[in-house]
Design an enzyme around this catalytic site. Sequence first.
Site, PDB file in Angstrom:
ATOM      1  N   GLY A  27       0.934  -1.341   0.065  1.00 49.98           N
ATOM      2  CA  GLY A  27      -0.091   0.015   0.058  1.00 49.98           C
ATOM      3  C   GLY A  27       0.686   1.330  -0.026  1.00 49.98           C
ATOM      4  O   GLY A  27       1.891   1.146  -0.364  1.00 49.98           O
ATOM      5  N   ASN A  28      -0.032   2.679   0.533  1.00 56.52           N
ATOM      6  CA  ASN A  28       1.032   3.606   0.564  1.00 56.52           C
ATOM      7  C   ASN A  28       1.433   3.890  -1.152  1.00 56.52           C
ATOM      8  O   ASN A  28       2.702   3.948  -1.281  1.00 56.52           O
ATOM      9  CB  ASN A  28       2.087   3.942   1.496  1.00 56.52           C
ATOM     10  CG  ASN A  28       2.389   5.315   1.635  1.00 56.52           C
ATOM     11  OD1 ASN A  28       3.539   5.792   1.277  1.00 56.52           O
ATOM     12  ND2 ASN A  28       1.701   6.338   1.558  1.00 56.52           N
ATOM     13  N   LEU A  29       0.548   3.920  -2.107  1.00 57.44           N
ATOM     14  CA  LEU A  29       1.002   3.569  -3.483  1.00 57.44           C
ATOM     15  C   LEU A  29       1.635   4.799  -4.131  1.00 57.44           C
ATOM     16  O   LEU A  29       0.916   5.883  -4.011  1.00 57.44           O
ATOM     17  CB  LEU A  29      -0.168   3.044  -4.200  1.00 57.44           C
ATOM     18  CG  LEU A  29      -0.732   1.719  -3.791  1.00 57.44           C
ATOM     19  CD1 LEU A  29      -2.036   1.369  -4.603  1.00 57.44           C
ATOM     20  CD2 LEU A  29       0.321   0.460  -3.537  1.00 57.44           C
ATOM     21  N   GLU A  31       3.735   6.303  -7.904  1.00 58.53           N
ATOM     22  CA  GLU A  31       3.916   6.048  -9.419  1.00 58.53           C
ATOM     23  C   GLU A  31       4.707   4.758  -9.622  1.00 58.53           C
ATOM     24  O   GLU A  31       4.320   4.421 -10.783  1.00 58.53           O
ATOM     25  CB  GLU A  31       4.701   7.203 -10.384  1.00 58.53           C
ATOM     26  CG  GLU A  31       3.675   8.329 -10.334  1.00 58.53           C
ATOM     27  CD  GLU A  31       2.261   7.757 -11.132  1.00 58.53           C
ATOM     28  OE1 GLU A  31       2.687   7.246 -12.051  1.00 58.53           O
ATOM     29  OE2 GLU A  31       1.264   8.101 -10.695  1.00 58.53           O
ATOM     30  N   GLY A  32       5.646   4.127  -8.697  1.00 54.01           N
ATOM     31  CA  GLY A  32       6.394   3.135  -8.929  1.00 54.01           C
ATOM     32  C   GLY A  32       5.412   1.956  -9.119  1.00 54.01           C
ATOM     33  O   GLY A  32       5.404   1.054  -9.811  1.00 54.01           O
ATOM     34  N   HIS A  33       4.417   1.836  -8.204  1.00 48.96           N
ATOM     35  CA  HIS A  33       3.390   0.908  -7.945  1.00 48.96           C
ATOM     36  C   HIS A  33       2.517   0.953  -9.061  1.00 48.96           C
ATOM     37  O   HIS A  33       2.241  -0.139 -10.004  1.00 48.96           O
ATOM     38  CB  HIS A  33       2.559   1.102  -6.775  1.00 48.96           C
ATOM     39  CG  HIS A  33       3.412   0.862  -5.441  1.00 48.96           C
ATOM     40  ND1 HIS A  33       3.681   1.889  -4.609  1.00 48.96           N
ATOM     41  CD2 HIS A  33       3.860  -0.161  -4.691  1.00 48.96           C
ATOM     42  CE1 HIS A  33       4.358   1.614  -3.518  1.00 48.96           C
ATOM     43  NE2 HIS A  33       4.296   0.038  -3.615  1.00 48.96           N
ATOM     44  N   GLN A  57       7.843  -9.520   7.523  1.00 45.14           N
ATOM     45  CA  GLN A  57       9.021  -9.212   7.050  1.00 45.14           C
ATOM     46  C   GLN A  57       9.755  -7.876   7.807  1.00 45.14           C
ATOM     47  O   GLN A  57      10.481  -7.252   7.271  1.00 45.14           O
ATOM     48  CB  GLN A  57       9.021  -8.945   5.555  1.00 45.14           C
ATOM     49  CG  GLN A  57       8.046  -7.470   5.296  1.00 45.14           C
ATOM     50  CD  GLN A  57       7.515  -7.498   3.889  1.00 45.14           C
ATOM     51  OE1 GLN A  57       6.891  -8.369   3.576  1.00 45.14           O
ATOM     52  NE2 GLN A  57       8.162  -6.633   3.096  1.00 45.14           N
ATOM     53  N   LEU A 180      11.367   6.492  -6.209  1.00 47.84           N
ATOM     54  CA  LEU A 180      10.033   6.549  -5.150  1.00 47.84           C
ATOM     55  C   LEU A 180      10.349   5.328  -4.277  1.00 47.84           C
ATOM     56  O   LEU A 180      10.622   4.239  -4.589  1.00 47.84           O
ATOM     57  CB  LEU A 180       9.072   6.409  -6.273  1.00 47.84           C
ATOM     58  CG  LEU A 180       8.863   7.553  -7.444  1.00 47.84           C
ATOM     59  CD1 LEU A 180       7.543   7.582  -7.887  1.00 47.84           C
ATOM     60  CD2 LEU A 180       9.141   9.119  -6.611  1.00 47.84           C
TER      61      LEU A 180
END
EC number: 6.3.2.1
Lengths: 274, 274
Positions: A27-29, A31-33, A57, A180
Amino acid sequence: MQIFSRVDDLRAALAGKPEVVFVPTMGNLHEGHISLMTQARQHGRTVVASIFVNRLQFGPGEDFDKYPRTFEADCAKLAAAGVDVLFAPTEADLYPEPQTYQVEPPEIQNWLEGEFRPGHFRGVATVVLKLFNIVQPQTALFGKKDYQQLMVLRNMGRQLALPIRILGGETVRAEDGLALSSRNGYLTPAERAEAPRLARELNRLRDAIRAGNRDYPALERAAMAALDAAGWKADYVAVRQQADLQLPGSPDAPLVVLAAARLGVTRLIDNLEI
Amino acid sequence: MQIFSRVDDLRAALAGKPEVVFVPTMGNLHEGHISLMTQARQHGRTVVASIFVNRLQFGPGEDFDKYPRTFEADCAKLAAAGVDVLFAPTEADLYPEPQTYQVEPPEIQNWLEGEFRPGHFRGVATVVLKLFNIVQPQTALFGKKDYQQLMVLRNMGRQLALPIRILGGETVRAEDGLALSSRNGYLTPAERAEAPRLARELNRLRDAIRAGNRDYPALERAAMAALDAAGWKADYVAVRQQADLQLPGSPDAPLVVLAAARLGVTRLIDNLEI
């Protein structure tokens, strides 16, 4: 976009859906996502994303509790990116009992990121295998920014004979070169202005290697010293073989330079293929 | 019956096959295995068996090299039992590189069988997960004779969210009560005549519990002493809860008694649900 938190509901919704491409996220998306979501569309007909901040993790002193949760904004971005299905389980959905069966990666889990985040890749491998078993995609995409993670997951897929093609997406950068990352949000304005130095040092190191410099240890030390001199605390800067993240052996092996460093309380990582 | 050794060939043959039921074996098939094949037919429309002697689950001093390989006879039995597809990989097919990603089961892997066969259940879990990923069955069957193995695999399936129903098949016994096992073939005629004592001691122990005896440690010691007095070397006789193989807690929890003992060079295991 359909959204499911329960495993059974997701499976029912995906039954019979063609060519599932899966992009797991925490989450916390950014532009890379979103770039991964767009690429996913090119590799199949049903794009499934997941949002799950995976406690397994994170180490004891790490940022699990403060990791940014921005679910509403994330949903809007995923829907706009054309994602068909979002799987957003709670911890009780994904870990209804303590997770005692884990995937144990080999020695690579103790290098580089693994040296500074003991148990991290075990936690990543375990949750990704579990998500794979739930979503059962034909293809999965992961960003190259987490280069070692991508390698661990690809190797896991090959070694466990997973019927899933695992692809890497290029790192997306801000105009000033900063990769990002959700963790960029932890930076103060002054730190944000300083942060592109990490990518600049990687570029400088890449240029030196391209110009013929083969003294990798000296290059690594110089980059770490430059970061430390600018107020960072460098965990590692390392020139490795792309294929296996081992120390460079054959002169023809494609290389990658990877780095992790702390700026204030924020730990950033980045890498460049050479 | 179709027979495949290569992963790609098997996957191509199984593509689109309905309701796959999978029975993994190490070959040297007896009526216990064939009973699983017959049950498999009741749980699906495509019955897939595998034969693979898995080096990962054998310890250094164990019988990997002498484990009986009887491929031709096995094929005849499987075909007669109505098996549709046999997967019989070589080690190079299943382990084209050293298997470095493994499934790590929790503490249960160190109890009972695990105490005497360190690493055994890690090897079992890893190969079964890999076979599952190759065959992708809806249902899988394992014999209850390897009771702890069945529990490890069921727990693995639940914990890793495998989309596979895992069922147990009842132990098949010779007329004199000896549980059928490939390792019975190691026994001399004199040992074979002695071997049913293991099941007799388990039955005696079960009868004592049914009659109200709750002194499990004394019952276990008596059974081990009876075996040792008859020339066996008992590894363990243990009364445990069926659900989790923990020591009996609540008085209502269904129990199972498990045993392992050596007769000459042959190590036999057996169990009885109570």
